[in-house]
Design an enzyme around this catalytic site. Structure first.
Site, mmCIF file in Angstrom:
data_model
loop_
_atom_site.group_PDB
_atom_site.id
_atom_site.type_symbol
_atom_site.label_atom_id
_atom_site.label_comp_id
_atom_site.label_asym_id
_atom_site.label_seq_id
_atom_site.Cartn_x
_atom_site.Cartn_y
_atom_site.Cartn_z
ATOM 1 N N ARG A 246 0.832 -1.214 0.000
ATOM 2 C CA ARG A 246 0.000 0.000 0.000
ATOM 3 C C ARG A 246 0.859 1.254 0.000
ATOM 4 O O ARG A 246 0.536 2.256 -0.630
ATOM 5 C CB ARG A 246 -0.949 -0.015 1.201
ATOM 6 N N TYR B 278 -17.812 16.702 -15.519
ATOM 7 C CA TYR B 278 -18.165 15.280 -15.622
ATOM 8 C C TYR B 278 -19.130 14.915 -14.495
ATOM 9 O O TYR B 278 -18.931 15.287 -13.339
ATOM 10 C CB TYR B 278 -16.893 14.444 -15.556
ATOM 11 N N ASP C 295 -8.661 18.971 -14.671
ATOM 12 C CA ASP C 295 -8.863 17.609 -15.163
ATOM 13 C C ASP C 295 -8.410 17.596 -16.619
ATOM 14 O O ASP C 295 -9.047 18.172 -17.487
ATOM 15 C CB ASP C 295 -10.338 17.231 -15.032
ATOM 16 N N LYS D 163 -8.596 6.347 -19.519
ATOM 17 C CA LYS D 163 -8.921 6.883 -20.827
ATOM 18 C C LYS D 163 -7.682 6.921 -21.740
ATOM 19 O O LYS D 163 -7.103 5.898 -22.034
ATOM 20 C CB LYS D 163 -9.561 8.261 -20.660
#
Length: 388
Positions: free
Chosen positions: A55, A108, A181, A206
């Site tokens: 982690r 978004y 973004d 993406k």
């Protein structure tokens, strides 16, 4: 945490080599994929290369983070399990209950849902504004305890272009931080940190991953204090990307430049074709000269990207008919892969903002134009339009 040691190299050189040194024991050109969840210590607290537990750190994830920082012109990058996990950790790292976020009124839907419906319950307020109205933006920032201004450019799915430099000045004059973004543009086409942004976020699912086979997110900064806060939340909360996801994202990122050139070329051809069709009410693509953000996009982007939105004169029925009639364009969520996708945002990606200021027109389709031969993409649209 990653340091950018490739600042003087070209984009594609950085994409291929940043964080990707050959493995020293065998000379393997592709760095090994590290699946280990824990690491042997040379005595209590004596860590090898700083690794302790998966982690907190993983060599494959660290390699991706170095690559991301190098491509965005940042000093530190953080890789998360999804784009929304990245946004959630970022917001919680940089805000507290009682703080406020000013975001674009065409953001978004998932981002708005996170801010309004999840973090709103934690005490984070929000105000959507038209980012082209700089006076309204300044007023919204001043009217609240605004800590973050959140911009998407190009926006999803209306393809609006926001002036990053101008918004950065307004934001900083008010003592707030600017988050951009950069998912739609990708770091190949746009460099928000160089334009004054404080933080860049991505859904690496993406264009960065680019092959529709991995989900992920990223945050990139060039400020050590911000990085420390974000890194703490990433470690404490644990929304990290797994090693296989990091490996796939790195592999996709190496070809980002060559893919974005073809995405942009194909999208321009598709947008031009759409603009000449009588069934079309409007085409939203910043590469078209009549797009209201065309000149600004030319200034702050190196090309116009692979995303095109189109509205139909026949309304919702026409949009639905075309969406369900294509053969190469696949009706699916997401974007940015090598294959072309068709999306009906009102009922798919932006269903969560129906009835709000961020609602998407019901006659609109969003096209993620892939890297197929463009004549085949246009022929596919032609046969789908014939159903109208």
């Amino acid at each position: 945490m990653s340091e950018n040691n490739h600042a003087n190299q070209g984009f594609n050189t950085r994409a291929v080599h940043a964080g990707q040194a050959f493995e020293p024991r065998t000379g393997a050109v592709v760095p090994p994929l590290h699946f280990s969840s824990t690491y042997a210590q040379d005595g209590i607290g004596n860590l090898r290369a700083g690794y302790e537990y998966g982690r907190g750190g993983n060599p494959t994830r660290d390699a991706l983070q170095e690559q991301l920082a190098a491509l965005e012109g940042g000093t530190h990058a953080f890789s998360f399990g999804s784009g929304l996990a990245a946004e959630d950790s970022l917001i919680r790292a940089l805000t507290a209950p009682g703080d406020h976020i000013v975001l674009g009124n065409d953001a978004y839907g998932g981002t708005y849902r996170l801010i309004a419906r999840v973090l709103g319950g934690w005490g984070i307020g929000n105000t959507p504004v038209n980012m082209a109205d700089h006076a309204a933006l300044a007023e919204a920032i001043a009217a609240n305890n605004t800590k973050l201004v959140w911009v998407e450019t190009p926006s999803n799915p209306m393809m609006r272009i926001s002036d990053i430099e101008a918004i950065a000045k307004i934001t900083h004059d008010a003592g707030a931080l600017l988050v951009v973004d950069n998912t739609f543009a990708s770091p190949y086409l746009q460099q928000p940190l160089a334009l004054g942004a404080d933080v860049v976020v991505h859904s690496t699912t993406k264009y960065i991953g680019g092959h529709s086979d991995v989900v992920g997110g990223a945050v990139i900064v060039n400020d050590a204090e911000l990085a420390e806060k974000i890194g703490f939340i990433q470690f404490a909360v644990g929304a990290v990307s797994g090693p296989m996801d990091a490996f796939l994202t790195t592999r996709g990122l190496k070809t980002l430049g060559v893919r974005m050139r073809t995405h942009s070329e194909n999208a321009m051809a598709v947008a031009t074709w759409l603009a000449g069709r009588p069934e079309v009410e409007a085409v939203h693509y910043p590469g078209l000269e009549d797009h209201p953000g065309h000149e600004l996009a030319k200034k702050q982007m190196s090309d116009f990207g692979g995303m095109v939105s189109v509205q139909f004169t026949g309304g919702e029925a026409a949009a639905r008919t075309v969406a369900e009639a294509t053969r190469i364009f696949t009706l699916a969520e997401s974007l940015g892969g090598i294959e072309s996708l068709m999306n009906y945002p009102s009922e798919m990606t932006h269903a969560s903002v129906k009835g709000t200021e961020l609602a998407v027109p019901v006659n609109l389709l969003r096209l993620s134009v892939g890297i197929e031969d463009v004549q085949d993409l246009i022929a596919d649209l032609e046969q789908a339009f014939a159903k109208l």
